[in-house]
Design an enzyme around this catalytic site. Structure first.
Site, short mmCIF file in Angstrom:
data_model
loop_
_atom_site.label_atom_id
_atom_site.label_comp_id
_atom_site.label_asym_id
_atom_site.label_seq_id
_atom_site.Cartn_x
_atom_site.Cartn_y
_atom_site.Cartn_z
N ILE A 146 59.01 -31.02 4.84
CA ILE A 146 58.16 -29.84 5.05
C ILE A 146 59.08 -28.62 5.12
O ILE A 146 59.82 -28.46 6.09
CB ILE A 146 57.38 -29.94 6.38
CG1 ILE A 146 56.64 -31.29 6.52
CG2 ILE A 146 56.43 -28.76 6.53
CD1 ILE A 146 55.39 -31.45 5.72
N GLU A 186 62.51 -37.95 6.79
CA GLU A 186 62.87 -39.03 7.73
C GLU A 186 62.49 -38.64 9.15
O GLU A 186 61.97 -39.45 9.92
CB GLU A 186 64.37 -39.32 7.67
CG GLU A 186 64.87 -39.82 6.33
CD GLU A 186 65.28 -38.70 5.38
OE1 GLU A 186 64.68 -37.60 5.42
OE2 GLU A 186 66.20 -38.94 4.59
N CYS A 195 69.71 -36.29 9.63
CA CYS A 195 68.70 -37.36 9.76
C CYS A 195 69.35 -38.66 10.22
O CYS A 195 68.74 -39.42 10.98
CB CYS A 195 67.96 -37.56 8.45
SG CYS A 195 66.74 -36.25 8.18
N CYS A 232 63.21 -32.55 7.42
CA CYS A 232 63.35 -33.64 6.45
C CYS A 232 62.27 -34.71 6.66
O CYS A 232 61.77 -34.90 7.78
CB CYS A 232 64.71 -34.30 6.57
SG CYS A 232 66.09 -33.26 6.07
N1 THU Z 1 65.64 -33.62 2.54
C1 THU Z 1 65.00 -34.63 3.21
O1 THU Z 1 63.77 -34.59 3.40
N2 THU Z 1 65.73 -35.68 3.65
C2 THU Z 1 67.08 -35.80 3.47
O2 THU Z 1 67.66 -36.76 3.97
C3 THU Z 1 67.81 -34.82 2.68
C4 THU Z 1 67.06 -33.60 2.30
C5 THU Z 1 64.86 -32.47 2.05
C6 THU Z 1 65.11 -31.18 2.77
C7 THU Z 1 64.70 -30.18 1.72
O3 THU Z 1 63.29 -29.98 1.81
C8 THU Z 1 65.00 -30.85 0.40
O4 THU Z 1 65.15 -32.24 0.70
C9 THU Z 1 66.24 -30.34 -0.29
O5 THU Z 1 67.34 -30.37 0.55
#
Ligand code: THU
Length: 131
Positions: free
Chosen positions: A44, A56, A96, A54
Site C-alpha cells: 500500500i 509482508e 520486512c 510492504c
Molecule cells: N515492497 C513490498 O511490498 N515488499 C518488499 O519486501 C519489498 C518492496 C513494495 C514497496 C513498494 O510499494 C514497492 O514494493 C516497490 O519498492
C-alpha cells in the site's frame, strides 16, 4: 493443494489488489496460522512515499490483529509475473525481514513465488531482539 501452493496462490490473489501507483511494482503476501487461517496483504503506497507499507507487513499485522495463533508459513509473490525478475529481486526487503522475525520462528518456511523456499533464519540470521 499443498499448504505451499495454497499460500502462494493466496499471495498472488493479494497482489491483484496492490495499491502501487507510484512504483507500479505489485507485491502480495499471505500468512498461514497454526489454526488454519490465512491472511493476505498487499503493498500500500502513499503520495508521501515513505509511508508505504510492504505487503509482508500488511499481511502479518492483519493476521496478528485477527488472531494470536502462531505463524507457520508465509508466502510472497513479487512484481509483475511477465517481468522476468532476477532471483535477487524476488526476496523480501530488510525491514520486512526484521518484522517477520518477530512473528516467524527460525525454521518457519517463507515461500517465494518464482524463487526457492527459505527459512526465516536463512533470510535474517542474528535478527534484533530485545532482552
Ligand atoms: N515492497 C513490498 O511490498 N515488499 C518488499 O519486501 C519489498 C518492496 C513494495 C514497496 C513498494 O510499494 C514497492 O514494493 C516497490 O519498492
Amino acid at each position: 493443494m499443498t499448504s505451499k501452493e495454497t499460500l502462494i496462490t493466496a499471495a498472488r490473489e493479494a497482489k491483484e489488489n496492490t495499491y502501487s501507483p507510484y512504483s507500479n511494482f505489485p507485491v502480495g503476501a499471505a500468512v498461514l496460522l497454526d489454526d488454519g487461517q490465512i491472511f493476505k496483504g498487499t503493498n500500500i503506497e502513499n503520495a508521501s512515499y515513505g509511508l508505504t507499507c510492504c505487503a509482508e507487513r500488511v499481511a502479518l499485522f492483519s493476521a496478528r490483529t485477527a488472531s494470536p495463533a502462531k505463524v507457520i508459513g508465509l508466502a510472497i509473490s513479487i512484481g509483475h509475473n511477465e517481468a522476468g525478475l532476477s532471483k535477487e529481486s524476488l526476496v523480501p526487503c530488510g525491514a520486512c525481514r526484521q518484522v517477520m522475525s518477530e512473528f516467524l520462528g527460525p525454521e518457519v518456511p517463507v515461500y517465494i513465488d518464482g524463487n526457492r523456499t527459505f527459512t526465516m533464519d536463512e533470510l535474517l540470521p542474528h535478527s534484533f531482539k530485545l532482552p
